[in-house]
Design an enzyme around this catalytic site. Structure first.
Site: not given
Length: 220
Positions: A129, A147
């Site tokens: 991420k 996310d």
DNA sequence: ATCCCGAGGG
DNA sequence: CCCTCTGGAT
């Protein structure tokens, strides 16, 4: 449990409509973590885990003033660094990761933030991420950031069924041309932050309500 | 699967 | 009180 799925071309079409609508709602989505360089963005992104951007932005100005370069952060006194970032939560982990990451960037990459996925996730405290944030925002490479917000929005909009962020990323990649990855994932993120809230989604004012199979009913 | 951990909202 | 906020390492 039957999992009858639409042909992926139908999903593509739906996501294209959602993307177009969000483009009107959010013409130019901007990264909300304050930063002046790839390195500052990397630090800010590590700090942003389970924490609002607003709080990170509250901490970073003095942090960047005190530790100006990767080599300076690499030499930081740990307890002092912990106190400087305390309000972002998980501060002991984050401080340890930041120092280790700064050391790696200093020693292995001449204080320059690397710009490939493989090199980025080799850094302590940097997962997929975080790496995608850096690639997309600092280096303008197509990337989809998954996310907590993007995952929630993608599930509610019926664009994925997975809970695994890596699989959600794959699902979205397959539904979009590369040229749209970065902008669309950023809009999905902001949509999740400001409209499709985790606990109280603002369905009454949601611009993509008509495309949403979840609406306020379902379970996740 | 579990841990790390503070701050703000409902 | 409980949940959530741009996760990652073990």
């Amino acid at each position: 449990m039957t999992t009858k799925s639409l042909p992926s071309s139908d999903y593509r079409k739906r996501l294209r409509e959602i993307a177009k609508t969000l483009q009107h709602t959010m013409p130019s989505p901007k990264m909300e973590l304050d930063h002046r360089s790839p390195w500052e963005l990397l630090v800010a992104t590590i700090l942003s885990a389970q924490c609002t951007d607003q709080r990170v932005n509250q901490v970073t100005p003095s942090l960047f003033q005190h530790y100006r370069r990767p080599a300076e952060l690499a030499a930081a006194h740990l307890p002092e660094l912990e106190q400087r970032i305390r309000s972002t939560g998980f501060f002991k982990n984050k401080a340890k990761h930041l120092v280790a990451c700064a050391k790696a960037v200093t020693e292995h990459f001449s204080e320059q933030v690397p710009h490939t996925m493989e090199e980025l996730i080799s850094l302590p405290g940097v997962g997929r991420k975080t790496a995608n944030v850096i690639l997309g925002t600092a280096f303008s490479q197509p990337s989809i950031v998954v996310d907590t917000h993007v995952k929630r929005v993608a599930k509610r909009l019926g664009l994925t069924r997975s809970d695994n962020p890596d699989l959600v990323e794959q699902d979205l990649q397959q539904l979009l041309p590369k040229s749209q990855w970065t902008a669309v994932s950023q809009r999905l993120l902001l949509h999740g932050r400001y409209v499709c809230l985790a606990r109280k989604p603002q369905c009454a004012t949601c611009s993509v309500y008509r495309h949403c199979p979840w609406k306020e009913k379902g379970l996740q």
